[in-house]
Write a protein that holds these residues in place. Structure first.
Motif, PDB file in Angstrom:
ATOM      1  N   TYR A  38      -1.465  -1.865  -7.024  1.00  0.00           N
ATOM      2  CA  TYR A  38      -1.919  -2.599  -5.863  1.00  0.00           C
ATOM      3  C   TYR A  38      -3.451  -2.610  -5.862  1.00  0.00           C
ATOM      4  CZ  TYR A  38       2.744  -2.113  -3.774  1.00  0.00           C
ATOM      5  OH  TYR A  38       4.093  -2.173  -3.508  1.00  0.00           O
ATOM      6  N   ARG A  39      -4.002  -3.599  -5.207  1.00  0.00           N
ATOM      7  CA  ARG A  39      -5.437  -3.663  -4.995  1.00  0.00           C
ATOM      8  C   ARG A  39      -5.697  -3.661  -3.496  1.00  0.00           C
ATOM      9  NH1 ARG A  39      -8.489  -8.788  -6.437  1.00  0.00           N
ATOM     10  NH2 ARG A  39      -9.732  -8.072  -4.658  1.00  0.00           N
ATOM     11  N   GLN A  40      -6.834  -3.101  -3.110  1.00  0.00           N
ATOM     12  CA  GLN A  40      -7.204  -3.088  -1.701  1.00  0.00           C
ATOM     13  C   GLN A  40      -8.687  -3.370  -1.546  1.00  0.00           C
ATOM     14  OE1 GLN A  40      -6.380   0.526   0.530  1.00  0.00           O
ATOM     15  NE2 GLN A  40      -6.161  -0.657   2.414  1.00  0.00           N
ATOM     16  N   GLN A  45      -5.337  -5.035   3.887  1.00  0.00           N
ATOM     17  CA  GLN A  45      -4.155  -4.317   3.430  1.00  0.00           C
ATOM     18  C   GLN A  45      -4.054  -4.350   1.911  1.00  0.00           C
ATOM     19  OE1 GLN A  45      -0.769  -6.033   5.470  1.00  0.00           O
ATOM     20  NE2 GLN A  45      -0.975  -4.571   7.148  1.00  0.00           N
ATOM     21  N   ARG A  46      -3.313  -3.403   1.389  1.00  0.00           N
ATOM     22  CA  ARG A  46      -3.090  -3.397  -0.051  1.00  0.00           C
ATOM     23  C   ARG A  46      -2.228  -4.578  -0.456  1.00  0.00           C
ATOM     24  NH1 ARG A  46      -2.219   3.148  -0.518  1.00  0.00           N
ATOM     25  NH2 ARG A  46      -4.350   3.605   0.129  1.00  0.00           N
ATOM     26  N   GLU A  47      -2.567  -5.146  -1.597  1.00  0.00           N
ATOM     27  CA  GLU A  47      -1.838  -6.291  -2.133  1.00  0.00           C
ATOM     28  C   GLU A  47      -1.261  -5.931  -3.495  1.00  0.00           C
ATOM     29  OE1 GLU A  47      -4.725  -9.793  -0.244  1.00  0.00           O
ATOM     30  OE2 GLU A  47      -4.681  -9.409  -2.400  1.00  0.00           O
ATOM     31  N   TYR A  94      -8.013   0.141  -6.746  1.00  0.00           N
ATOM     32  CA  TYR A  94      -6.672  -0.062  -7.277  1.00  0.00           C
ATOM     33  C   TYR A  94      -5.865   1.224  -7.151  1.00  0.00           C
ATOM     34  CZ  TYR A  94      -7.882  -4.635  -9.098  1.00  0.00           C
ATOM     35  OH  TYR A  94      -8.246  -5.955  -9.205  1.00  0.00           O
ATOM     36  N   TYR A  95      -4.635   1.059  -6.696  1.00  0.00           N
ATOM     37  CA  TYR A  95      -3.718   2.177  -6.511  1.00  0.00           C
ATOM     38  C   TYR A  95      -2.445   1.922  -7.301  1.00  0.00           C
ATOM     39  CZ  TYR A  95      -6.562   3.158  -2.344  1.00  0.00           C
ATOM     40  OH  TYR A  95      -7.596   3.430  -1.483  1.00  0.00           O
ATOM     41  N   TRP A 108       0.795   7.936  -1.979  1.00  0.00           N
ATOM     42  CA  TRP A 108      -0.336   7.262  -2.606  1.00  0.00           C
ATOM     43  C   TRP A 108      -1.336   8.267  -3.163  1.00  0.00           C
ATOM     44  CZ3 TRP A 108       0.063   2.245  -3.442  1.00  0.00           C
ATOM     45  CH2 TRP A 108       0.803   1.450  -2.556  1.00  0.00           C
ATOM     46  N   GLY A 111      -6.715   6.382  -5.670  1.00  0.00           N
ATOM     47  CA  GLY A 111      -7.149   5.074  -6.143  1.00  0.00           C
ATOM     48  C   GLY A 111      -8.313   5.182  -7.107  1.00  0.00           C
TER      49      GLY A 111
END
Length: 118
Positions: A38-40, A45-47, A94-95, A108, A111
């Motif tokens: 995911y990216r934030q 919000q995370r995408e 990025y996560y 989580w 990141g």
């Protein structure tokens, strides 16, 4: 307790590449169905950017398709995201995410930040 540790972020110029890595420590004995990245962006919000499931099937968001490649090692509980032809819009934290067959994700991690300069 499973802990996710991301690494590999940094600062690159537009058009450059980075390889992000994720390791799930304490994961021995767990069976994870999928690994995702995911990216934030700040204040958002995370995408979801990319996902790979246990049989190797991958999916990507439209914004990264053709430039990013996700992979994972089921036995080692690791996952990578190869990012090529980076654009300034790819800059974010990025996560990674490891999701069990039950659907429950591991907590989580911290990141890893990616900075892309034009």
């Amino acid at each position: 307790q499973v802990q996710l540790v991301e690494s590999g972020g940094g600062s690159v110029q537009s058009g450059g590449s980075l390889r992000l890595s994720c390791r799930a420590s304490g994961a021995a004995g767990n069976a994870f169905y999928s690994t995702s990245w995911y990216r934030q962006d700040p204040g958002k919000q995370r995408e979801l950017a990319a996902t790979i499931v246990r049989d190797g099937t991958t999916t990507y968001s439209d914004g990264v398709k053709g430039r990013f490649t996700i992979s994972r090692d089921n036995a080692e509980y690791t996952g990578d995201l190869q990012k090529n032809n980076l654009k300034p819009g790819d800059a974010a934290v990025y996560y990674c995410s490891f999701r069990r067959w039950s659907g429950v994700p591991a907590p989580w991690g911290q990141g890893t930040q990616v900075i892309v300069s034009s």
